[in-house]
Design a protein around this motif. Sequence first.
Motif, PDB file in Angstrom:
ATOM      1  N   ARG A 170      -1.451  18.779  18.572  1.00 49.18           N
ATOM      2  CA  ARG A 170      -0.897  19.707  17.580  1.00 49.18           C
ATOM      3  C   ARG A 170      -0.037  18.958  16.567  1.00 49.18           C
ATOM      4  N   LEU A 171       0.750  18.009  17.033  1.00 54.42           N
ATOM      5  CA  LEU A 171       1.601  17.234  16.145  1.00 54.42           C
ATOM      6  C   LEU A 171       0.766  16.410  15.174  1.00 54.42           C
ATOM      7  N   MET A 172      -0.297  15.781  15.658  1.00 52.88           N
ATOM      8  CA  MET A 172      -1.157  14.996  14.766  1.00 52.88           C
ATOM      9  C   MET A 172      -1.821  15.897  13.730  1.00 52.88           C
ATOM     10  N   ARG A 173      -2.216  17.084  14.143  1.00 55.58           N
ATOM     11  CA  ARG A 173      -2.790  18.041  13.187  1.00 55.58           C
ATOM     12  C   ARG A 173      -1.783  18.333  12.089  1.00 55.58           C
ATOM     13  N   HIS A 174      -0.542  18.622  12.461  1.00 55.58           N
ATOM     14  CA  HIS A 174       0.472  18.963  11.467  1.00 55.58           C
ATOM     15  C   HIS A 174       0.788  17.789  10.544  1.00 55.58           C
ATOM     16  N   ILE A 175       0.823  16.589  11.079  1.00 56.39           N
ATOM     17  CA  ILE A 175       1.076  15.413  10.247  1.00 56.39           C
ATOM     18  C   ILE A 175      -0.029  15.266   9.197  1.00 56.39           C
ATOM     19  N   LEU A 176      -1.278  15.339   9.630  1.00 59.75           N
ATOM     20  CA  LEU A 176      -2.398  15.199   8.700  1.00 59.75           C
ATOM     21  C   LEU A 176      -2.433  16.308   7.657  1.00 59.75           C
ATOM     22  N   ILE A 177      -2.215  17.527   8.088  1.00 54.63           N
ATOM     23  CA  ILE A 177      -2.266  18.650   7.160  1.00 54.63           C
ATOM     24  C   ILE A 177      -1.099  18.594   6.185  1.00 54.63           C
ATOM     25  N   ASP A 178       0.098  18.283   6.673  1.00 54.11           N
ATOM     26  CA  ASP A 178       1.255  18.168   5.777  1.00 54.11           C
ATOM     27  C   ASP A 178       1.028  17.098   4.722  1.00 54.11           C
ATOM     28  N   MET A 179       0.482  15.963   5.131  1.00 51.96           N
ATOM     29  CA  MET A 179       0.197  14.891   4.172  1.00 51.96           C
ATOM     30  C   MET A 179      -0.847  15.344   3.155  1.00 51.96           C
ATOM     31  N   SER A 180      -1.840  16.058   3.598  1.00 53.23           N
ATOM     32  CA  SER A 180      -2.884  16.518   2.693  1.00 53.23           C
ATOM     33  C   SER A 180      -2.354  17.537   1.688  1.00 53.23           C
ATOM     34  N   ARG A 181      -1.489  18.415   2.158  1.00 54.05           N
ATOM     35  CA  ARG A 181      -0.938  19.447   1.268  1.00 54.05           C
ATOM     36  C   ARG A 181       0.064  18.869   0.269  1.00 54.05           C
ATOM     37  N   THR A 198      -4.028   4.119  13.209  1.00 52.17           N
ATOM     38  CA  THR A 198      -2.871   3.509  13.879  1.00 52.17           C
ATOM     39  C   THR A 198      -1.564   4.025  13.308  1.00 52.17           C
ATOM     40  N   ALA A 199      -1.512   4.247  12.011  1.00 46.78           N
ATOM     41  CA  ALA A 199      -0.296   4.774  11.396  1.00 46.78           C
ATOM     42  C   ALA A 199      -0.040   6.211  11.845  1.00 46.78           C
ATOM     43  N   LEU A 200      -1.110   6.998  11.969  1.00 42.27           N
ATOM     44  CA  LEU A 200      -0.982   8.373  12.452  1.00 42.27           C
ATOM     45  C   LEU A 200      -0.442   8.389  13.876  1.00 42.27           C
ATOM     46  N   ARG A 254       7.754  10.744  16.274  1.00 40.42           N
ATOM     47  CA  ARG A 254       8.215  12.141  16.276  1.00 40.42           C
ATOM     48  C   ARG A 254       8.357  12.681  17.700  1.00 40.42           C
ATOM     49  N   LEU A 255       7.433  12.317  18.577  1.00 39.47           N
ATOM     50  CA  LEU A 255       7.528  12.775  19.966  1.00 39.47           C
ATOM     51  C   LEU A 255       8.775  12.227  20.647  1.00 39.47           C
ATOM     52  N   LEU A 256       9.165  11.008  20.296  1.00 39.75           N
ATOM     53  CA  LEU A 256      10.362  10.404  20.887  1.00 39.75           C
ATOM     54  C   LEU A 256      11.633  11.165  20.532  1.00 39.75           C
ATOM     55  N   THR A 257      11.628  11.839  19.393  1.00 36.37           N
ATOM     56  CA  THR A 257      12.828  12.565  18.966  1.00 36.37           C
ATOM     57  C   THR A 257      12.949  13.935  19.634  1.00 36.37           C
ATOM     58  N   TRP A 258      11.933  14.353  20.352  1.00 40.08           N
ATOM     59  CA  TRP A 258      11.965  15.648  21.025  1.00 40.08           C
ATOM     60  C   TRP A 258      12.674  15.505  22.367  1.00 40.08           C
ATOM     61  N   MET A 270       0.850  -1.182   0.000  1.00 34.81           N
ATOM     62  CA  MET A 270       0.000   0.000   0.000  1.00 34.81           C
ATOM     63  C   MET A 270       0.892   1.240   0.000  1.00 34.81           C
ATOM     64  N   ASN A 271       0.445   2.281  -0.634  1.00 32.47           N
ATOM     65  CA  ASN A 271       1.197   3.511  -0.739  1.00 32.47           C
ATOM     66  C   ASN A 271       1.294   4.192   0.630  1.00 32.47           C
ATOM     67  N   ALA A 272       2.467   4.746   0.952  1.00 27.01           N
ATOM     68  CA  ALA A 272       2.697   5.372   2.266  1.00 27.01           C
ATOM     69  C   ALA A 272       1.783   6.570   2.493  1.00 27.01           C
ATOM     70  N   ARG A 273       1.469   7.314   1.417  1.00 31.24           N
ATOM     71  CA  ARG A 273       0.619   8.497   1.592  1.00 31.24           C
ATOM     72  C   ARG A 273      -0.766   8.108   2.077  1.00 31.24           C
ATOM     73  N   VAL A 274      -1.267   6.979   1.616  1.00 25.04           N
ATOM     74  CA  VAL A 274      -2.573   6.510   2.062  1.00 25.04           C
ATOM     75  C   VAL A 274      -2.463   5.952   3.469  1.00 25.04           C
ATOM     76  N   HIS A 275      -1.424   5.174   3.728  1.00 23.68           N
ATOM     77  CA  HIS A 275      -1.257   4.482   4.997  1.00 23.68           C
ATOM     78  C   HIS A 275      -1.150   5.433   6.176  1.00 23.68           C
TER      79      HIS A 275
END
Length: 152
Positions: free
Chosen positions: A41-52, A11-13, A20-24, A1-6
């Motif tokens: 906030r991080l989940m919002r940015h992940i979803l929006i970045d993927m959408s854009r 669960t992938a989100l 990402r939180l572990l790297t902070w 399956m394509n990573a953009r969809v996954h």
Amino acid sequence: MNARVHVLQTTALMNEAFVRLLTWESVSWTNRAHFLAMASRLMRHILIDMSRRRAKGPDGRTVRIVDLTSADHATHDRSRDLVALDDALRELAEHDPRKAQIVELRFFGGLNLEEIAEVTGVAPITVSREWAKARAWLHREVTREPPRAASA
């Protein structure tokens, strides 16, 4: 399956946000509320970045990646909805940061009203009222017809 969809699956989100939180390393979490706010906030940015960053076809239009098992349910473009919501949420934050934070915690973080009250430090009844007002404002903004260009 394509990573953009996954990545847009729940669960992938969650996995992406956790990694990402572990790297902070320099973050000092003050309490559970601080962690929940940052995770939302991080989940919002992940979803929006993927959408854009959706793939573009040769004609510049968005390429729709559809899993064949769910092709009959793929008539609605959720990425466009997320981008529109994010744009409206940014505008709301300029006028009322608390309402924008409540939406972010509820929609992107999945927190209930009592948890949001803990994070924001306001009473649950206030969160409930602010959530209702924010939802109505966002609905109006997201469903508003864009202004039409003047005829030549």
